[in-house]
Motif scaffolding. Structure first.
Motif: not given
Length: 155
Positions: A62-67
């Protein structure tokens, strides 16, 4: 600021930004973003794996921040799948020391995964945070992350 103070400030920001917002994707994106920004030196990957409604024993990114994250994770596999299957927060000091770890990014060394429930108590997702350092997460992280996700998704 201490970790506790950063969490308290960030939790207040999350509540303020999401006041009145009911869309889960917007909520998850906001939680991921603000927590990732609050801990830029320890949060390497921050985001949600959502229970797939078509396959209720599988998580989908789902929604995420990062690689790049893993796209799908079966319940019971890896730290995220274990958190989903057991419905309990998982804190892993060294992900490489557990036999069923899924290496979405080999730079991740420690991880915390918090199950996310709706107001009826149904598992809807897990919130996953990875760090490049070993032993990053502790009971302070567990307490705050459980509080934050409950305050957003279980009301």
């Amino acid at each position: 600021m201490s970790k506790h103070e950063i969490y308290a400030e960030t939790a207040a920001q999350i509540e303020a930004v999401l006041e009145g917002e009911t869309d889960r994707t917007a909520q998850m994106a906001t939680v991921s973003c603000l927590l990732s920004q609050a801990f830029p030196n320890s949060y390497f990957w921050t985001g949600f794996y959502v229970v797939d409604p078509a396959r209720e024993s599988e998580l989908v990114v789902g929604p995420y921040q990062g690689t790049l994250g893993c796209l799908r994770i079966p319940f019971g596999r890896g730290v995220c799948g274990t958190a989903a299957a057991e419905r309990e927060t998982q804190i892993v000091e060294d992900v490489h020391a557990i036999p069923n770890h899924i290496a979405c990014d080999s730079r991740s060394n420690s991880e915390i995964v918090v199950p996310v429930f709706d107001r009826a108590g149904k598992l809807i997702a897990v919130f996953d945070v990875d760090s490049t350092e070993k032993g990053t997460f502790d009971e302070v992280d567990k307490d705050w992350l459980e509080r934050i996700v409950a305050s957003i998704f279980a009301k």
